[in-house]
Design a protein around this motif. Structure first.
Motif, PDB file in Angstrom:
ATOM      1  N   THR A 184       0.841  -1.206   0.000  1.00 31.82           N
ATOM      2  CA  THR A 184       0.000   0.000   0.000  1.00 31.82           C
ATOM      3  C   THR A 184       0.868   1.245   0.000  1.00 31.82           C
ATOM      4  OG1 THR A 184      -1.329  -1.295   1.518  1.00 31.82           O
ATOM      5  CG2 THR A 184      -2.108   0.891   1.046  1.00 31.82           C
ATOM      6  N   GLN A 185       1.905   1.213   0.817  1.00 28.47           N
ATOM      7  CA  GLN A 185       2.786   2.385   0.885  1.00 28.47           C
ATOM      8  C   GLN A 185       3.525   2.611  -0.422  1.00 28.47           C
ATOM      9  OE1 GLN A 185       5.040   3.445   4.194  1.00 28.47           O
ATOM     10  NE2 GLN A 185       3.912   2.194   5.624  1.00 28.47           N
ATOM     11  N   ILE A 186       4.009   1.513  -1.020  1.00 30.76           N
ATOM     12  CA  ILE A 186       4.728   1.660  -2.292  1.00 30.76           C
ATOM     13  C   ILE A 186       3.784   2.224  -3.343  1.00 30.76           C
ATOM     14  CG2 ILE A 186       5.853   0.430  -4.184  1.00 30.76           C
ATOM     15  CD1 ILE A 186       7.023  -1.484  -2.160  1.00 30.76           C
ATOM     16  N   GLU A 187       2.577   1.676  -3.406  1.00 31.98           N
ATOM     17  CA  GLU A 187       1.645   2.105  -4.444  1.00 31.98           C
ATOM     18  C   GLU A 187       1.138   3.529  -4.205  1.00 31.98           C
ATOM     19  OE1 GLU A 187      -1.255  -0.909  -5.184  1.00 31.98           O
ATOM     20  OE2 GLU A 187       0.264  -2.237  -6.015  1.00 31.98           O
ATOM     21  N   ALA A 188       1.141   3.957  -2.958  1.00 25.74           N
ATOM     22  CA  ALA A 188       0.717   5.337  -2.686  1.00 25.74           C
ATOM     23  C   ALA A 188       1.878   6.296  -2.935  1.00 25.74           C
ATOM     24  CB  ALA A 188       0.221   5.449  -1.251  1.00 25.74           C
ATOM     25  N   GLY A 189       3.015   5.749  -3.344  1.00 25.37           N
ATOM     26  CA  GLY A 189       4.186   6.575  -3.627  1.00 25.37           C
ATOM     27  C   GLY A 189       4.793   7.166  -2.367  1.00 25.37           C
ATOM     28  N   LYS A 190       4.508   6.514  -1.225  1.00 29.62           N
ATOM     29  CA  LYS A 190       4.969   7.079   0.040  1.00 29.62           C
ATOM     30  C   LYS A 190       6.396   6.690   0.385  1.00 29.62           C
ATOM     31  CE  LYS A 190       0.917   8.159   2.742  1.00 29.62           C
ATOM     32  NZ  LYS A 190      -0.173   7.302   3.129  1.00 29.62           N
ATOM     33  N   ILE A 191       6.930   5.707  -0.376  1.00 28.00           N
ATOM     34  CA  ILE A 191       8.254   5.230  -0.008  1.00 28.00           C
ATOM     35  C   ILE A 191       9.300   5.836  -0.923  1.00 28.00           C
ATOM     36  CG2 ILE A 191       9.697   3.184  -0.118  1.00 28.00           C
ATOM     37  CD1 ILE A 191       7.626   1.749   1.410  1.00 28.00           C
ATOM     38  N   THR A 192      10.270   6.449  -0.330  1.00 33.20           N
ATOM     39  CA  THR A 192      11.333   7.018  -1.159  1.00 33.20           C
ATOM     40  C   THR A 192      12.522   6.071  -1.119  1.00 33.20           C
ATOM     41  OG1 THR A 192      11.868   8.317   0.775  1.00 33.20           O
ATOM     42  CG2 THR A 192      10.747   9.457  -1.015  1.00 33.20           C
ATOM     43  N   MET A 193      13.135   5.922  -2.284  1.00 32.26           N
ATOM     44  CA  MET A 193      14.278   5.032  -2.379  1.00 32.26           C
ATOM     45  C   MET A 193      15.521   5.786  -1.911  1.00 32.26           C
ATOM     46  SD  MET A 193      13.449   2.044  -3.670  1.00 32.26           S
ATOM     47  CE  MET A 193      11.722   1.639  -3.583  1.00 32.26           C
ATOM     48  N   ASN A 194      16.321   5.083  -1.158  1.00 37.46           N
ATOM     49  CA  ASN A 194      17.565   5.662  -0.680  1.00 37.46           C
ATOM     50  C   ASN A 194      18.693   5.069  -1.521  1.00 37.46           C
ATOM     51  OD1 ASN A 194      19.632   6.682   0.848  1.00 37.46           O
ATOM     52  ND2 ASN A 194      19.368   5.193   2.515  1.00 37.46           N
ATOM     53  N   ILE A 195      18.879   5.635  -2.711  1.00 44.51           N
ATOM     54  CA  ILE A 195      19.804   5.034  -3.688  1.00 44.51           C
ATOM     55  C   ILE A 195      21.243   5.457  -3.415  1.00 44.51           C
ATOM     56  CG2 ILE A 195      20.322   4.788  -6.146  1.00 44.51           C
ATOM     57  CD1 ILE A 195      17.574   3.908  -6.064  1.00 44.51           C
ATOM     58  N   LYS A 196      22.080   4.444  -3.248  1.00 42.38           N
ATOM     59  CA  LYS A 196      23.500   4.695  -2.963  1.00 42.38           C
ATOM     60  C   LYS A 196      24.313   3.614  -3.668  1.00 42.38           C
ATOM     61  CE  LYS A 196      23.379   4.714   1.628  1.00 42.38           C
ATOM     62  NZ  LYS A 196      22.901   5.238   2.895  1.00 42.38           N
ATOM     63  N   PRO A 197      25.615   3.829  -3.852  1.00 37.82           N
ATOM     64  CA  PRO A 197      26.418   2.723  -4.375  1.00 37.82           C
ATOM     65  C   PRO A 197      26.480   1.612  -3.330  1.00 37.82           C
ATOM     66  CG  PRO A 197      27.576   4.815  -4.587  1.00 37.82           C
ATOM     67  CD  PRO A 197      26.404   5.057  -3.696  1.00 37.82           C
ATOM     68  N   ILE A 198      26.119   0.405  -3.750  1.00 34.24           N
ATOM     69  CA  ILE A 198      26.181  -0.717  -2.805  1.00 34.24           C
ATOM     70  C   ILE A 198      26.870  -1.902  -3.471  1.00 34.24           C
ATOM     71  CG2 ILE A 198      24.131  -0.071  -1.468  1.00 34.24           C
ATOM     72  CD1 ILE A 198      22.531  -2.034  -3.092  1.00 34.24           C
ATOM     73  N   ASN A 199      27.472  -2.735  -2.645  1.00 38.08           N
ATOM     74  CA  ASN A 199      28.115  -3.944  -3.158  1.00 38.08           C
ATOM     75  C   ASN A 199      27.077  -5.068  -3.180  1.00 38.08           C
ATOM     76  OD1 ASN A 199      29.574  -6.193  -3.696  1.00 38.08           O
ATOM     77  ND2 ASN A 199      31.094  -5.906  -2.063  1.00 38.08           N
ATOM     78  N   ILE A 200      26.653  -5.397  -4.387  1.00 35.56           N
ATOM     79  CA  ILE A 200      25.538  -6.328  -4.532  1.00 35.56           C
ATOM     80  C   ILE A 200      25.936  -7.765  -4.153  1.00 35.56           C
ATOM     81  CG2 ILE A 200      25.913  -6.850  -6.984  1.00 35.56           C
ATOM     82  CD1 ILE A 200      22.495  -6.090  -5.519  1.00 35.56           C
ATOM     83  N   VAL A 201      27.237  -8.069  -4.254  1.00 38.58           N
ATOM     84  CA  VAL A 201      27.699  -9.420  -3.867  1.00 38.58           C
ATOM     85  C   VAL A 201      27.559  -9.596  -2.351  1.00 38.58           C
ATOM     86  CG1 VAL A 201      29.620 -11.048  -3.891  1.00 38.58           C
ATOM     87  CG2 VAL A 201      29.291  -9.481  -5.813  1.00 38.58           C
ATOM     88  N   ILE A 229      32.123 -14.467  -6.086  1.00 36.49           N
ATOM     89  CA  ILE A 229      31.879 -14.353  -4.657  1.00 36.49           C
ATOM     90  C   ILE A 229      32.915 -13.516  -3.906  1.00 36.49           C
ATOM     91  CG2 ILE A 229      33.043 -16.509  -3.977  1.00 36.49           C
ATOM     92  CD1 ILE A 229      30.186 -16.727  -2.288  1.00 36.49           C
ATOM     93  N   ASN A 230      34.132 -13.450  -4.437  1.00 39.97           N
ATOM     94  CA  ASN A 230      35.130 -12.678  -3.690  1.00 39.97           C
ATOM     95  C   ASN A 230      35.460 -11.324  -4.278  1.00 39.97           C
ATOM     96  OD1 ASN A 230      35.520 -14.353  -1.448  1.00 39.97           O
ATOM     97  ND2 ASN A 230      36.599 -15.799  -2.797  1.00 39.97           N
ATOM     98  N   LYS A 231      34.716 -10.943  -5.326  1.00 38.90           N
ATOM     99  CA  LYS A 231      35.052  -9.617  -5.857  1.00 38.90           C
ATOM    100  C   LYS A 231      33.798  -8.737  -5.841  1.00 38.90           C
ATOM    101  CE  LYS A 231      34.639  -9.805 -10.774  1.00 38.90           C
ATOM    102  NZ  LYS A 231      34.840 -10.678 -11.832  1.00 38.90           N
ATOM    103  N   PRO A 232      33.953  -7.535  -5.326  1.00 38.30           N
ATOM    104  CA  PRO A 232      32.772  -6.684  -5.169  1.00 38.30           C
ATOM    105  C   PRO A 232      32.197  -6.224  -6.508  1.00 38.30           C
ATOM    106  CG  PRO A 232      34.754  -5.474  -4.627  1.00 38.30           C
ATOM    107  CD  PRO A 232      35.178  -6.879  -4.872  1.00 38.30           C
ATOM    108  N   ILE A 233      30.881  -6.107  -6.578  1.00 36.24           N
ATOM    109  CA  ILE A 233      30.233  -5.514  -7.755  1.00 36.24           C
ATOM    110  C   ILE A 233      29.399  -4.344  -7.240  1.00 36.24           C
ATOM    111  CG2 ILE A 233      28.601  -5.876  -9.637  1.00 36.24           C
ATOM    112  CD1 ILE A 233      29.341  -8.824  -9.599  1.00 36.24           C
ATOM    113  N   TRP A 234      29.713  -3.150  -7.724  1.00 36.22           N
ATOM    114  CA  TRP A 234      29.027  -1.969  -7.200  1.00 36.22           C
ATOM    115  C   TRP A 234      27.883  -1.546  -8.105  1.00 36.22           C
ATOM    116  CZ3 TRP A 234      30.070  -0.167  -2.416  1.00 36.22           C
ATOM    117  CH2 TRP A 234      31.229  -0.658  -1.803  1.00 36.22           C
TER     118      TRP A 234
END
Ligand code: ADP
Ligand code: MG
Length: 351
Positions: A184-201, A229-234
């Protein structure tokens, strides 16, 4: 001239014109000229001028007032440019313009009503689905409690077992409420994404760790592509939200996987993006269901999904999160062979 009727207006104009001509005739008394041609010409000029002047004045005021009322109704007095002045431009086909405006307004209203009807349908369906989903755990809790009240409480064989079962159902309800709240919150557009560089691995490792225990129970191997598995992917992303994506997809691969199976997480470098794949060799999904599995509450098999305790909202939430990252998610699947979910994420430039 407030709220005057056309008849009253005509009477007033006629009176004004007649009065002008009468005045002219009165003037003749004092200037005794006998030329009848001059008389006729002067009557013509005075009646023409008076009629023209009074008609124009009356029409302007009258039509303006009526049109203003129409605009007031349809635009809440959002007057058009040329209605800003007090009088309207009688050189224009004003009534036709108003008609066009009213038609436009009508069309807009109809579209709005259609939109509201669609939303109403969706809401009704949503509430229906929620009620349906809540029914199962509530009725089972009631069943366990009644059994306990009707003597089960004194029976050491079942009292603990039934309380535990009731607790499981409560847990399931909580899970459903959390997912509902989320969507409900996502669909109401109430959630803001906190986009940052992250290591997905790292994120994938975290997710795997959280579900390791459940995977063991299901006798399914959970692996992350060894090369990576041992190398970061940003990538650019919201860590917590993407964690939800991984947890939901891995959880599904375990719920709909087969004993002795494997769930694999792989990453592919695609210039601008990183493609993430989560694949299993489980029961798969029939072709006819594939276009629908991202819909809220959609399940391929009601009874089986019910047993595994899903809410049917997981993939809808996952899709929302990926789309909030301006990326897409896809699924490939063959029954009895397995299922692969793949989504992209934007590579992070700097970290
Ligand atoms: N890895 C998978 N293998 C087979 N079927 C799946 C898989 N993931 C999802 N599904 C199907 O898609 C449906 C919707 O998934 P989801 O939205 O996560 O709801 P649920 O709460 O049922 O898991 C599931 O009920 C299941 O039928
Ligand atoms: Mg799920």
């Amino acid at each position: 001239m407030k709220n005057i009727t056309p008849k009253q207006l005509a009477v007033r104009i006629a009176f004004a014109v007649a009065a002008s001509i009468a005045a002219l005739v009165m003037v003749w008394q004092f200037i005794p000229f006998q030329n009848s041609v001059l008389k006729i010409i002067s009557v013509f000029i005075v009646s023409f001028a008076a009629s023209y002047y009074f008609f124009l004045l009356a029409l302007e005021k009258f039509i303006y007032r009526k049109i203003k009322l129409i605009y007031k109704t349809i635009h809440n007095l959002k007057l058009r440019k040329n209605e800003k002045t007090n009088l309207i431009d009688l050189d224009k086909d004003i009534l036709n313009e108003v008609r066009q405006d009213v038609l436009e307004w009508d069309k807009k209203n109809k579209e709005e009503i259609e939109r509201l009807k669609d939303m109403e349908d969706y809401r009704r369906q949503f509430v229906g689905n929620v009620a349906h989903e809540l029914k199962t755990p509530i009725f089972s809790i009631q069943g366990y409690l009644l059994t306990l009240l009707e003597g089960g409480l004194e029976d050491p064989e079942i009292n603990r077992k039934f309380l535990e079962k009731a607790e499981k159902s409560v847990e399931r309800m909580i899970h459903l409420i959390q997912d509902l709240d989320e969507i409900t919150q996502i669909e109401a557009g109430k959630i803001t994404m906190n986009i940052k560089p992250i290591n997905i691995v790292d994120l994938a490792k975290d997710a795997v760790q959280q579900l390791e225990h459940y995977a063991k129970k299901k006798k399914i191997k959970l692996i992350i592509d060894e090369k990576e598995i041992n190398k970061p992917i940003w990538v650019e992303g919201d860590y917590d939200r993407l964690m939800q994506v991984f947890i939901n997809l891995i959880d599904n691969s375990l719920n709909y996987g087969k004993e002795g199976g494997t769930t694999k997480i792989k990453f592919y470098d695609m210039d601008e993006n990183i493609l993430v794949e989560i694949s299993d060799n489980g029961i798969g999904i029939e072709k006819e269901h594939l276009p629908h599995i991202f819909e809220r509450f959609y399940r391929t098999d009601k009874s089986r999904a019910r047993k595994s305790g899903g809410t049917g909202l997981g993939l809808a939430i996952v899709k929302h999160i990926i789309e909030a990252h301006n990326q897409t998610i896809n699924v490939r699947s063959s029954p009895d062979v397995g299922t692969t979910f793949s989504f992209t994420l934007k590579k992070a430039k700097k970290h």
